[in-house]
Design a protein around this motif. Structure first.
Motif, short mmCIF file in Angstrom:
data_model
loop_
_atom_site.label_atom_id
_atom_site.label_comp_id
_atom_site.label_asym_id
_atom_site.label_seq_id
_atom_site.Cartn_x
_atom_site.Cartn_y
_atom_site.Cartn_z
N ASP A 16 0.84 -1.19 0.00
CA ASP A 16 0.00 0.00 0.00
C ASP A 16 0.88 1.24 0.00
OD1 ASP A 16 -2.17 1.65 0.10
OD2 ASP A 16 -2.54 1.38 2.24
N THR A 17 1.27 1.65 -1.19
CA THR A 17 2.13 2.82 -1.32
C THR A 17 1.53 3.78 -2.34
OG1 THR A 17 3.44 1.77 -3.04
CG2 THR A 17 4.23 1.53 -0.79
N VAL A 18 1.80 5.04 -2.17
CA VAL A 18 1.32 6.06 -3.09
C VAL A 18 2.21 6.04 -4.33
CG1 VAL A 18 0.95 8.53 -3.43
CG2 VAL A 18 0.49 7.47 -1.19
N THR A 19 1.57 5.89 -5.49
CA THR A 19 2.34 5.85 -6.74
C THR A 19 1.98 7.02 -7.66
OG1 THR A 19 0.70 4.41 -7.76
CG2 THR A 19 2.57 3.34 -6.67
N GLU A 20 0.89 7.71 -7.37
CA GLU A 20 0.46 8.83 -8.21
C GLU A 20 0.94 10.15 -7.61
OE1 GLU A 20 -1.11 8.43 -11.10
OE2 GLU A 20 -1.03 6.25 -10.82
N VAL A 21 1.12 11.10 -8.48
CA VAL A 21 1.54 12.43 -8.07
C VAL A 21 0.29 13.26 -7.76
CG1 VAL A 21 2.75 14.52 -8.80
CG2 VAL A 21 3.56 12.27 -9.55
N ASP A 22 0.33 14.04 -6.69
CA ASP A 22 -0.80 14.89 -6.33
C ASP A 22 -0.94 16.01 -7.37
OD1 ASP A 22 -2.77 16.36 -5.19
OD2 ASP A 22 -1.58 17.05 -3.47
N GLN A 23 -2.08 16.02 -8.08
CA GLN A 23 -2.32 17.02 -9.12
C GLN A 23 -3.54 17.89 -8.79
OE1 GLN A 23 -1.98 15.62 -13.19
NE2 GLN A 23 -1.24 13.66 -12.43
N ARG A 24 -3.89 17.96 -7.53
CA ARG A 24 -5.08 18.72 -7.15
C ARG A 24 -5.00 20.17 -7.63
NH1 ARG A 24 -6.81 19.16 -1.00
NH2 ARG A 24 -4.86 20.32 -0.93
N ASP A 25 -3.87 20.80 -7.45
CA ASP A 25 -3.74 22.20 -7.85
C ASP A 25 -3.92 22.36 -9.36
OD1 ASP A 25 -3.35 22.91 -5.23
OD2 ASP A 25 -1.16 22.81 -5.36
N VAL A 26 -3.41 21.42 -10.13
CA VAL A 26 -3.55 21.48 -11.59
C VAL A 26 -5.02 21.36 -11.98
CG1 VAL A 26 -2.97 20.32 -13.76
CG2 VAL A 26 -1.25 20.55 -11.96
N PHE A 27 -5.73 20.38 -11.37
CA PHE A 27 -7.13 20.18 -11.71
C PHE A 27 -8.00 21.34 -11.22
CE2 PHE A 27 -5.94 15.50 -11.39
CZ PHE A 27 -5.70 15.40 -12.76
N GLN A 28 -7.71 21.86 -10.05
CA GLN A 28 -8.53 22.94 -9.52
C GLN A 28 -8.23 24.28 -10.18
OE1 GLN A 28 -8.37 22.87 -5.23
NE2 GLN A 28 -9.89 21.24 -5.17
N ALA A 29 -7.14 24.36 -10.90
CA ALA A 29 -6.82 25.60 -11.60
C ALA A 29 -7.85 25.92 -12.67
CB ALA A 29 -5.42 25.51 -12.22
N GLU A 75 -12.09 26.50 -2.92
CA GLU A 75 -11.74 27.16 -1.67
C GLU A 75 -11.11 26.13 -0.75
OE1 GLU A 75 -14.67 29.87 0.11
OE2 GLU A 75 -14.33 28.76 1.97
N GLU A 76 -9.95 26.40 -0.29
CA GLU A 76 -9.22 25.52 0.64
C GLU A 76 -9.18 24.07 0.15
OE1 GLU A 76 -10.79 25.99 4.57
OE2 GLU A 76 -10.51 28.16 4.56
N GLY A 77 -8.97 23.89 -1.12
CA GLY A 77 -8.79 22.55 -1.66
C GLY A 77 -10.04 21.81 -2.03
N VAL A 78 -11.21 22.44 -1.94
CA VAL A 78 -12.45 21.78 -2.33
C VAL A 78 -13.11 22.58 -3.44
CG1 VAL A 78 -12.81 20.74 -0.07
CG2 VAL A 78 -13.82 22.96 -0.57
N TYR A 79 -13.94 21.87 -4.23
CA TYR A 79 -14.68 22.51 -5.30
C TYR A 79 -15.95 23.13 -4.73
CZ TYR A 79 -11.72 19.82 -8.44
OH TYR A 79 -10.66 19.28 -9.10
N LEU A 80 -16.27 24.33 -5.14
CA LEU A 80 -17.51 24.97 -4.73
C LEU A 80 -18.50 24.86 -5.87
CD1 LEU A 80 -16.05 28.19 -3.08
CD2 LEU A 80 -16.74 26.06 -1.97
#
Length: 95
Positions: free
Chosen positions: A65-78, A84-89
């Motif tokens: 159980d290891t993380v293999t994907e890169v966190d792309q939240r900022d790219v998708f939320q751009a 707001e604070e990492g969630v979609y409104l």
């Protein structure tokens, strides 16, 4: 077991289904046919019949159980209209 009109209406109410009043006899007939089939299957003699497969007998391959994907939240939320604070409104849709 035989289902009556009141049974069908109760089942539809519990399932939150809108049913056509005229089709209740059809629903009752179809459900009664299904229940009769289940009764026939339950009455079948299965003494000595070995099950062909069982999910608990299956071997589950485990992986680390290891993380293999890169966190792309900022790219998708751009490209999101509002965040707001990492969630979609989103607009309120239920009053």
């Amino acid at each position: 077991m035989s289902l009556e009109k009141s049974d069908i209406e109760k089942i539809a109410h519990l399932a939150r289904l809108a049913i056509d009043e005229e089709r209740i006899p059809d629903y009752a007939r179809d459900l009664n046919n299904i229940l009769n089939l289940v009764e026939q299957l339950s009455a079948a003699n299965t003494e000595g019949v070995v099950p062909m497969a069982h999910p608990l007998d299956a071997y589950q391959r485990l992986r680390e159980d290891t993380v293999t994907e890169v966190d792309q939240r900022d790219v998708f939320q751009a490209i999101a209209p509002k965040t707001e604070e990492g969630v979609y409104l989103v607009p309120k849709v239920i009053e």
